[in-house]
Design a protein around this motif. Sequence first.
Motif, short mmCIF file in Angstrom:
data_model
loop_
_atom_site.label_atom_id
_atom_site.label_comp_id
_atom_site.label_asym_id
_atom_site.label_seq_id
_atom_site.Cartn_x
_atom_site.Cartn_y
_atom_site.Cartn_z
N ALA A 120 2.49 7.82 -7.80
CA ALA A 120 1.47 8.53 -7.03
C ALA A 120 0.12 8.46 -7.74
O ALA A 120 -0.92 8.26 -7.10
CB ALA A 120 1.88 9.98 -6.84
N LEU A 121 0.11 8.58 -9.06
CA LEU A 121 -1.13 8.46 -9.82
C LEU A 121 -1.70 7.05 -9.73
O LEU A 121 -2.91 6.87 -9.61
CB LEU A 121 -0.92 8.86 -11.27
N ALA A 122 -0.84 6.05 -9.79
CA ALA A 122 -1.31 4.66 -9.70
C ALA A 122 -1.93 4.39 -8.34
O ALA A 122 -2.97 3.73 -8.24
CB ALA A 122 -0.16 3.69 -9.96
N LEU A 123 -1.33 4.91 -7.28
CA LEU A 123 -1.89 4.72 -5.95
C LEU A 123 -3.24 5.44 -5.83
O LEU A 123 -4.17 4.93 -5.21
CB LEU A 123 -0.93 5.24 -4.88
N GLY A 124 -3.36 6.61 -6.44
CA GLY A 124 -4.62 7.32 -6.42
C GLY A 124 -5.71 6.58 -7.16
O GLY A 124 -6.86 6.51 -6.72
N LEU A 125 -5.37 6.00 -8.31
CA LEU A 125 -6.35 5.23 -9.08
C LEU A 125 -6.74 3.94 -8.37
O LEU A 125 -7.87 3.48 -8.48
CB LEU A 125 -5.81 4.92 -10.47
N ALA A 126 -5.82 3.37 -7.63
CA ALA A 126 -6.12 2.12 -6.93
C ALA A 126 -7.17 2.35 -5.85
O ALA A 126 -7.96 1.46 -5.55
CB ALA A 126 -4.85 1.55 -6.31
N GLY A 127 -7.21 3.53 -5.29
CA GLY A 127 -8.21 3.83 -4.29
C GLY A 127 -9.62 3.95 -4.86
O GLY A 127 -10.59 3.94 -4.13
N CYS A 128 -9.74 4.07 -6.19
CA CYS A 128 -11.05 4.24 -6.82
C CYS A 128 -11.75 2.91 -7.09
O CYS A 128 -12.92 2.91 -7.46
CB CYS A 128 -10.90 4.98 -8.14
N SER A 129 -11.06 1.82 -6.96
CA SER A 129 -11.68 0.55 -7.31
C SER A 129 -12.72 0.15 -6.28
O SER A 129 -12.57 0.39 -5.10
CB SER A 129 -10.63 -0.55 -7.45
N GLU A 130 -13.79 -0.45 -6.75
CA GLU A 130 -14.85 -0.91 -5.87
C GLU A 130 -14.48 -2.29 -5.34
O GLU A 130 -13.33 -2.61 -5.21
CB GLU A 130 -16.16 -0.95 -6.65
N TYR A 131 -15.48 -3.10 -5.09
CA TYR A 131 -15.22 -4.42 -4.54
C TYR A 131 -15.24 -5.51 -5.59
O TYR A 131 -15.44 -6.67 -5.29
CB TYR A 131 -16.24 -4.73 -3.45
N SER A 132 -15.03 -5.17 -6.83
CA SER A 132 -14.96 -6.14 -7.90
C SER A 132 -13.56 -6.77 -7.93
O SER A 132 -12.55 -6.06 -7.85
CB SER A 132 -15.25 -5.46 -9.24
N ARG A 133 -13.51 -8.08 -8.03
CA ARG A 133 -12.21 -8.76 -8.09
C ARG A 133 -11.39 -8.31 -9.28
O ARG A 133 -10.18 -8.16 -9.20
CB ARG A 133 -12.41 -10.27 -8.14
N GLN A 134 -12.05 -8.08 -10.42
CA GLN A 134 -11.34 -7.66 -11.62
C GLN A 134 -10.74 -6.27 -11.46
O GLN A 134 -9.61 -6.03 -11.85
CB GLN A 134 -12.27 -7.69 -12.84
#
Length: 89
Positions: free
Chosen positions: A9-23
Amino acid sequence: MKAALIVCALALGLAGCSEYSRQDRAVGGAAIGAGTGALIGAAATGTGTGALVGGLIGAGTGAIIGAETTPRACWARDAYGNRYRVQCP
């Protein structure tokens, strides 16, 4: 099992924070893929080795998918507040 669900659940929450950077998206995809792969590997085999192999396969697959699904339409604003399209990082 509860700890694994909390980590996912924490990993899914953090994944939503990423911008449009490929890295950023590759790292988020790798984290989600590693957690999911480890859970599936452990459930399928019942061993730590299965969890390790599943985590490694999931991390590699998640990183590739995360990087390749990055949106290519990036926008910026000039000094006057007008939007214009720029090359994505």
